[in-house]
Design a protein around this motif. Structure first.
Motif, PDB file in Angstrom:
ATOM      1  N   SER A 414       1.069  -1.271   0.045  1.00  0.00           N
ATOM      2  CA  SER A 414       0.134  -0.070   0.009  1.00  0.00           C
ATOM      3  C   SER A 414       0.744   1.105   0.097  1.00  0.00           C
ATOM      4  CB  SER A 414      -1.194   0.221   1.232  1.00  0.00           C
ATOM      5  OG  SER A 414       0.028  -0.025   2.408  1.00  0.00           O
ATOM      6  N   GLU A 415       2.120   1.051   0.122  1.00  0.00           N
ATOM      7  CA  GLU A 415       3.116   2.239   0.075  1.00  0.00           C
ATOM      8  C   GLU A 415       4.236   1.871  -0.537  1.00  0.00           C
ATOM      9  OE1 GLU A 415       4.067   3.335   4.326  1.00  0.00           O
ATOM     10  OE2 GLU A 415       4.421   1.363   4.785  1.00  0.00           O
ATOM     11  N   ILE A 416       4.818   2.907  -1.171  1.00  0.00           N
ATOM     12  CA  ILE A 416       6.187   2.618  -2.006  1.00  0.00           C
ATOM     13  C   ILE A 416       7.226   2.317  -1.020  1.00  0.00           C
ATOM     14  CG2 ILE A 416       5.541   4.184  -4.081  1.00  0.00           C
ATOM     15  CD1 ILE A 416       7.548   6.305  -2.607  1.00  0.00           C
ATOM     16  N   GLY A 417       8.443   1.943  -1.474  1.00  0.00           N
ATOM     17  CA  GLY A 417       9.641   1.911  -0.683  1.00  0.00           C
ATOM     18  C   GLY A 417      10.036   0.607  -0.466  1.00  0.00           C
ATOM     19  N   GLY A 418       9.568  -0.615  -0.735  1.00  0.00           N
ATOM     20  CA  GLY A 418       9.782  -2.139  -0.497  1.00  0.00           C
ATOM     21  C   GLY A 418      10.682  -2.042   0.863  1.00  0.00           C
ATOM     22  N   ALA A 423      13.361  -0.749   7.029  1.00  0.00           N
ATOM     23  CA  ALA A 423      14.785   0.067   7.421  1.00  0.00           C
ATOM     24  C   ALA A 423      14.469   1.136   8.284  1.00  0.00           C
ATOM     25  CB  ALA A 423      15.668   0.370   6.333  1.00  0.00           C
ATOM     26  N   LYS A 424      13.530   2.099   7.829  1.00  0.00           N
ATOM     27  CA  LYS A 424      13.033   3.222   8.444  1.00  0.00           C
ATOM     28  C   LYS A 424      12.460   3.068   9.690  1.00  0.00           C
ATOM     29  CE  LYS A 424       8.256   3.583   6.750  1.00  0.00           C
ATOM     30  NZ  LYS A 424       7.364   3.998   6.045  1.00  0.00           N
ATOM     31  N   LYS A 425      12.162   1.840  10.258  1.00  0.00           N
ATOM     32  CA  LYS A 425      11.740   1.520  11.442  1.00  0.00           C
ATOM     33  C   LYS A 425      12.721   1.307  12.327  1.00  0.00           C
ATOM     34  CE  LYS A 425       7.233  -0.358   9.911  1.00  0.00           C
ATOM     35  NZ  LYS A 425       6.295   0.988  10.346  1.00  0.00           N
ATOM     36  N   VAL A 426      13.941   1.077  11.973  1.00  0.00           N
ATOM     37  CA  VAL A 426      15.001   0.668  12.965  1.00  0.00           C
ATOM     38  C   VAL A 426      15.582   2.006  13.477  1.00  0.00           C
ATOM     39  CG1 VAL A 426      17.513  -0.311  13.191  1.00  0.00           C
ATOM     40  CG2 VAL A 426      15.437  -1.101  11.550  1.00  0.00           C
ATOM     41  N   PRO A 427      15.610   2.069  14.876  1.00  0.00           N
ATOM     42  CA  PRO A 427      16.088   3.191  15.674  1.00  0.00           C
ATOM     43  C   PRO A 427      17.662   3.391  14.970  1.00  0.00           C
ATOM     44  CG  PRO A 427      15.296   1.616  17.257  1.00  0.00           C
ATOM     45  CD  PRO A 427      15.217   1.093  15.810  1.00  0.00           C
ATOM     46  N   GLY A 428      17.740   4.796  14.782  1.00  0.00           N
ATOM     47  CA  GLY A 428      18.923   5.219  14.228  1.00  0.00           C
ATOM     48  C   GLY A 428      18.935   5.523  12.561  1.00  0.00           C
ATOM     49  N   LYS A 429      17.709   4.880  12.174  1.00  0.00           N
ATOM     50  CA  LYS A 429      17.588   4.912  10.586  1.00  0.00           C
ATOM     51  C   LYS A 429      16.495   5.496  10.223  1.00  0.00           C
ATOM     52  CE  LYS A 429      20.270   1.094   8.855  1.00  0.00           C
ATOM     53  NZ  LYS A 429      20.487  -0.072   8.081  1.00  0.00           N
ATOM     54  N   THR A 435      14.287   9.681   2.055  1.00  0.00           N
ATOM     55  CA  THR A 435      14.324   9.089   0.795  1.00  0.00           C
ATOM     56  C   THR A 435      12.964   8.702   0.098  1.00  0.00           C
ATOM     57  OG1 THR A 435      16.615   8.227   1.700  1.00  0.00           O
ATOM     58  CG2 THR A 435      15.720   7.318  -0.689  1.00  0.00           C
ATOM     59  N   LEU A 436      12.123   8.018   1.064  1.00  0.00           N
ATOM     60  CA  LEU A 436      10.719   8.021   0.529  1.00  0.00           C
ATOM     61  C   LEU A 436      10.213   8.963   0.242  1.00  0.00           C
ATOM     62  CD1 LEU A 436      10.104   4.912   3.088  1.00  0.00           C
ATOM     63  CD2 LEU A 436      11.066   4.640   0.724  1.00  0.00           C
ATOM     64  N   ARG A 437      10.289  10.081   0.911  1.00  0.00           N
ATOM     65  CA  ARG A 437       9.510  11.375   0.817  1.00  0.00           C
ATOM     66  C   ARG A 437       9.862  11.987  -0.627  1.00  0.00           C
ATOM     67  NH1 ARG A 437      12.541  15.384  -0.204  1.00  0.00           N
ATOM     68  NH2 ARG A 437      13.699  15.169   1.849  1.00  0.00           N
ATOM     69  N   TYR A 438      11.197  11.890  -0.793  1.00  0.00           N
ATOM     70  CA  TYR A 438      11.862  12.339  -2.009  1.00  0.00           C
ATOM     71  C   TYR A 438      11.186  11.644  -3.147  1.00  0.00           C
ATOM     72  CZ  TYR A 438      15.331  12.734  -5.687  1.00  0.00           C
ATOM     73  OH  TYR A 438      16.200  12.875  -6.989  1.00  0.00           O
TER      74      TYR A 438
END
Ligand code: FAD
Ligand code: NAP
Ligand code: SF4
Length: 681
Positions: A414-418, A423-429, A435-438
């Motif tokens: 339902s969202e782009i990004g694969g 990765a974005k859910k990992v603390p520190g990332k 990148t997904l916004r871009y």
């Protein structure tokens, strides 16, 4: 200061010119020094010229080149000491000034001292850096004088080459900084002993450079304002040096926050944005010349706030301008959502630099490849389907559409990004969200037809009659063939990160690649991510920003609040766990997990999983890890289901990203491959 300049409504400080007396900077945005490796390749200066000119067109006020040595001992591979060297650089300075004579380009003089990879390396004392196998040759009096002369000659030749100034690096563990610190300067002559004596070498270089280049040439001194070394420079010493540099002729002081040897991350993605700018702010109050601040300032609103807070006169955004050459222009035009943000990964810039490879950028493979990778309008636009909106599919779709192709992008999700959504859910990332916004914005700008929640099969593509199909369907996690792998306690990293399964108190993570490390971080984390909170970061890494003990870290004990969970991170190889991680960030991940009590075990032979736990053999000894959860992070295999289906129908298709090759796959490889292919169709 030019008071008559109209203020930018949103970024009044960033776009305010800065008067340097004999010249002025058109704005406060600086591209700081980064080694590109191009100086050492055939045709490198022409490539550098294109690289800098592109950033000049992108609106930056001043740029600093990668480090150039004043002599062979300096160890950078590229040297500036003769008129012939100066002539080679002219193509760079002319390219920048042709774009806009007001844009400044300065050359960094870098003498690596004990970090130079040459047998002729020199230092104030024969003290080996822990990062080098080589013991430096101790300079005698004549040697010291030679090094000073060579710096002066280097500055003169930079002036001849058309540079607007030079930056002299006096930090990071390079030559000048090793004179300042007692541990590396054990001399008893006029160049060692008291701090007054230890400052003499860098000050003499500044004083004599000023005398040699005249008044109308920018001289920047890069100081370790917080060197992150146990027993490093005290705050009083930093202030004393900066003030003395001002008197000796520096135009600008640039603050740096590390020695390479330090055990605190200062630019990795886990560092909060603008974490160190307060230190520059304190120093700025002591000086009457402008100060540059830096480190993890990657978006214009961050830069504006730093300036508005009075923490600096100029903001350095080095890697962010690799990621997007037009960062400044986009900010000026109110197109911030089109900025391709630096995510602080170091994967294609610093890691490549330290591995002796050409530098580029994970999110922008054109960086340092401006003469090689170009997105020209297509002469024969096609109807293209891209299946899979992970990094590979996103890069392909946006580049192909920018070139004029009509692109439809499909994803089952339902969202782009694969995998970037994991990765974005990992603390520190957290930066991965950018990148997904871009990409999300670029899909709109380039009018890509996006179809989410759509699992594509070959017959759909056949019916639609596309002229070209790109399969970017990513990977399937590898499931190791171990007895008990179907046990209820065995779960996949995907289910863990997406919160689809609960994780017990005693956990084995099977596989210690990038994902095994990220999952271990994810399950041991508690509270706010350090990347989002400077106080948490300071606590976890033992930095005292308020009291500034020596080096900012002396006597400060790191304190980490970890989840109540016992974790074993396992691998079969006998090499140290984490060896495959990035050269410049791997140590930060290993340290972070060690602080959280994660036990890292190599040389593991997996035997079976049952109600008791995970049975392993290590160094010939059978062991039972009595765990209640086993998380599989054992690598990935290409997902070629769709590719094989379209092949069966006789439809021609290209493979990109993980679907093409899962071994050694990362986002850097996926985006690079997709961008090159899309530039060529
Ligand atoms: P994917 O990202 O896997 O995307 C494939 C897409 O195809 C998916 O969205 C899927 O839904 C879609 N799809 C599949 N089949 C179909 C179909 N039939 N129809 C429609 N859609 C379909 N890499 C780095 O470089 N640096 C990192 O720091 C990093 N951290 C990571 C952290 C984690 C936790 C994870 C899991 C990965 C990380 N990676 C990192 C790896 C990186 O994310 C991957 O290498 C990259 O995403 C691969 O890109 P891709 O486009 O080939 O595939
Ligand atoms: P990976 O880096 O290849 O690691 C896979 C791990 O699984 C290794 O530790 C491997 O070590 C183990 N393994 C392989 N086959 C196995 C088997 N049959 N049984 C048990 N263990 C096995 O892959 P990944 O961790 O899945 O990451 C995927 C990609 O994403 C990688 O390219 C990685 O670089 C990238 N990524 C990067 C980052 C980053 O921070 N840069 C973060 C996350 C992911 P042994 O064979 O020794 O056991
Ligand atoms: Fe930033 Fe990563 Fe690109 Fe380096 S490779 S410039 S850290 S996004």
């Amino acid at each position: 200061m030019a008071v008559d300049a109209p203020l930018h409504p949103k970024y009044p400080n960033l776009f305010r010119p800065l008067d340097l007396g004999f010249t002025r900077l058109k704005n406060r945005a600086l591209m700081g020094s980064m080694h590109t490796g191009l100086e050492e390749v055939d045709g490198g200066y022409e490539r550098l010229a294109a690289y800098f000119a592109e950033r000049a067109r992108g609106g930056v006020g001043m740029m600093i080149t990668g480090g150039i040595s004043p002599n062979e001992e300096g160890g950078m591979g590229s040297e500036m000491s003769t008129p012939e060297h100066a002539e080679a650089h002219r193509v760079v300075t002319e390219a920048v000034h042709k774009v806009d004579p007001d844009i400044k380009i300065c050359m960094q003089i870098l003498h690596a001292g004990p970090l130079a990879e040459t047998p002729t390396l020199v230092a104030p004392s024969a003290v080996r850096s822990r990062l080098s196998p080589l013991v430096p040759n101790e300079l005698d009096e004549a040697g010291v004088q030679k090094q000073i002369d060579d710096h002066v000659q280097c500055a003169k030749m930079a002036q001849l080459a058309g540079y607007d100034g030079v930056e002299i690096i006096g930090s990071a563990g390079y030559l000048l900084s090793t004179f300042l610190v007692e541990k590396t300067n054990q001399r008893e002559d006029q160049w060692g002993g008291s701090y007054h004596n230890r400052m003499r070498f860098p000050l003499e270089i500044m004083r004599r450079c000023r005398a040699a280049v005249g008044d109308n040439f920018i001289l920047i001194f890069r100081i370790a304002a917080m060197d992150m070394l146990q027993g490093g420079m005290s705050w009083d010493e930093v202030v004393l040096l900066a003030k003395a540099m001002e008197t000796a002729g520096a135009t600008i002081i640039s603050t740096h926050f590390t020695w390479h040897e330090s055990a605190v991350p200062t630019i990795a993605t886990m560092v909060p944005r603008a974490a160190f700018t307060g230190v520059t702010g304190r120093l700025r109050k002591e000086l009457s010349i402008p100060c540059i601040t830096s480190n993890r300032i990657n978006m214009p609103d961050v830069a504006e706030k730093v300036l508005a807070d009075g923490d600096a006169d100029i903001v350095s955004m080095a890697r962010p301008m690799l990621a997007d050459a037009e960062l400044v222009k986009k900010a000026f035009e109110g197109r911030e959502d089109e900025i391709n943000t630096c995510i602080g990964c170091n994967q294609a810039c610093l890691d490549h630099g330290f591995e002796g490879k050409e530098v580029s950028c994970l999110v922008n493979p054109r960086a340092c490849h401006e003469t090689i990778l170009n997105y020209q309008p297509s002469s024969s636009p096609k109807e293209i389907a891209v299946v899979g909106a992970g990094p590979a599919g996103l890069a392909y779709a946006t580049v192909a559409a920018e070139r004029g192709h009509s692109v439809t992008l499909y994803d089952a999700n339902s969202e782009i990004g694969g995998q970037f959504n994991l990765a974005k859910k990992v603390p520190g990332k957290e930066e991965f969200y950018e990148t997904l916004r871009y990409f999300s914005r670029m899909l709109e700008v380039n009018k890509v037809n996006v179809r989410l929640n759509t699992t594509v099969c070959a017959s759909d593509l056949d019916e639609a009659g596309y002229q070209h199909i790109v399969v970017a369907t990513g990977i399937i996690p590898r499931v190791p063939d171990i007895e008990g792998i179907d046990h209820a306690k065995v779960v996949s990293y995907i289910d863990v990160i997406l919160g689809r399964v609960s994780v017990g108190k005693r956990v084995a993570v099977m596989g210690a690649g990038g994902i095994g490390f990220d999952v271990s971080e994810f399950i041991t984390h508690k509270g706010v991510s350090a990347a989002l909170d400077k106080q948490v970061f300071a606590r976890e890494w033992g930095v005292d920003f308020d009291n500034h003990p020596r080096g900012g870290v002396t006597g400060v004990t790191p304190q980490v609040e970890a989840a109540d969970r016992e974790v074993f991170l396992l691998q079969r190889k006998t090499t140290p766990v984490g060896r495959s991680l990035g050269k410049t960030t791997g140590w930060t991940h290993r340290m972070s997990l060690a602080k959280r009590g994660v036990q890292m075990i190599n040389g593991v032979d997996y035997k079976k999983i049952d109600d008791q736990g995970l049975h392993i053999v290590v160094a010939g000894q059978p062991q039972l890890l009595a765990v209640d959860t086993v998380i599989i992070c054992a690598g990935q295999l290409p997902d070629r289901h769709l590719f094989d289906q379209v092949g069966d129908l006789g439809i021609d298709a290209s493979l990109v990203g993980g679907a093409f090759e899962a071994t050694e796959l990362d986002a850097k490889a996926a985006i690079k491959q997709a961008s090159f292919l899309a530039a060529a169709i």
